[in-house]
Motif scaffolding. Structure first.
Motif, PDB file in Angstrom:
ATOM      1  N   LYS A   4       0.754  -1.350   0.059  1.00 33.22           N
ATOM      2  CA  LYS A   4      -0.088  -0.164   0.007  1.00 33.22           C
ATOM      3  C   LYS A   4       0.819   1.644   0.036  1.00 33.22           C
ATOM      4  O   LYS A   4       0.605   2.282  -0.724  1.00 33.22           O
TER       5      LYS A   4
ATOM      6  N   GLU B 274       1.862   1.778  -3.500  1.00 32.14           N
ATOM      7  CA  GLU B 274       0.695   2.120  -4.345  1.00 32.14           C
ATOM      8  C   GLU B 274       0.412   3.745  -4.002  1.00 32.14           C
ATOM      9  O   GLU B 274       0.366   4.386  -5.237  1.00 32.14           O
TER      10      GLU B 274
ATOM     11  N   GLU C 169       3.491   6.019  -5.931  1.00 30.31           N
ATOM     12  CA  GLU C 169       3.315   5.956  -7.234  1.00 30.31           C
ATOM     13  C   GLU C 169       2.361   6.768  -7.691  1.00 30.31           C
ATOM     14  O   GLU C 169       2.386   7.376  -8.567  1.00 30.31           O
ATOM     15  N   GLN C 170       0.930   6.794  -6.965  1.00 29.14           N
ATOM     16  CA  GLN C 170      -0.317   7.406  -7.514  1.00 29.14           C
ATOM     17  C   GLN C 170      -0.153   8.890  -7.175  1.00 29.14           C
ATOM     18  O   GLN C 170      -1.276   9.579  -7.632  1.00 29.14           O
TER      19      GLN C 170
END
Length: 270
Positions: free
Chosen positions: A169, A172, A175-176
């Motif tokens: 998590k 994620e 990166e986002q």
């Protein structure tokens, strides 16, 4: 600590007590030293679930399949030859030199930080905490404990930030993240910013090259200043071989939250 142990502990800390995932994670931890010799059939029998459920569980915590999970279960103390790990560095030092030496090391590093503290860096991050609506703080193991502690200390003062124990998590989110996001990275060695620390061979970590967030590091590694994706940092010294960063983190966070309160009060007056 290996990647599998970390991910199993994350399941225990986040799943419901009566969930299948919690039951499997607890069973695997209770039989951890045997996992590398157990077949998927044997694990399914231990957990009283089907083989497909074991496979699904393995994928849900970030492994390709049960065999990938099993490979990560081989327990070798200091598997990745990191002499700064908790057992090799802190516990072994206490066992060799005694508790007085341990206290002396902590006091010496606190004094060093007191004399070298960069208050401007703390003020810059405190100001960022006020100005960024989306804030996250991440670290690995004890550094993640610091991120959780910061989350609670800021919550006491009306600022709510995100953190995750799960390495999946974390990546994620990083990166986002967009330009409107501030991410604080706690990493004594700085390796969190550059390496997959829990994976064999510690391969390079590329996730920071893709993020649009502002990255601020809290670390003892001044070389992090040269990383193109690191916008700013709070740096602390080590005067001893003992890794005292868990203590230093607390001091840094208390000063950071104090300055956040100061800037918020100024804003409210204006």
């Amino acid at each position: 600590m290996g990647q599998l142990i970390l991910r199993l502990l994350v399941v225990l800390n986040n799943e419901k007590l009566d969930s299948t995932n919690y039951h499997i994670a607890m069973t695997l931890l209770n039989h951890y030293h045997n996992i590398n010799t157990l077949s998927i059939t044997e694990v399914a029998k231990l957990c009283n679930v089907s083989k497909s459920t074991v496979s699904k569980f393995a994928r849900s915590i970030g492994f390709d399949d049960y065999f990938d999970l099993k490979d990560a279960a081989v327990f070798i103390e200091n598997r990745f030859q990191n002499d700064l790990n908790y057992v090799s560095n802190i516990l072994s030092s206490i066992e060799r030199l005694g508790t007085e030496s341990y206290f002396d090391a902590i006091i010496k590093d606190i004094e060093a930080y007191k004399n070298q503290i960069d208050l401007d860096a703390i003020d810059r991050l405190a100001s960022d905490l006020l100005n960024y609506e989306n804030v996250a703080a991440f670290g690995l193991l004890f550094s993640e404990s610091a991120a959780i502690d910061l989350q609670y200390k800021l919550a006491y003062n009306g600022k709510f930030i995100v953190t995750f124990q799960s390495d999946i998590k974390q990546e994620e989110y990083i990166e986002q993240a967009n330009e409107d996001t501030l991410i604080i990275i706690f990493s004594n060695s700085g390796n969190f910013l550059a390496k997959q620390q829990l994976r064999a061979g510690t391969p390079k970590k590329n996730v920071f090259k893709h993020t649009k967030a502002k990255i601020v590091a809290v670390t003892s590694n001044t070389e992090v200043k040269d990383y193109p994706f690191v916008a700013d940092g709070i740096y602390f010294p080590h005067q001893t071989e003992i890794q005292t960063h868990a203590v230093l983190y607390q001091i840094i966070m208390d000063m950071l939250v104090s300055r956040f309160r100061y800037y918020r009060k100024l804003e409210q007056v204006e």
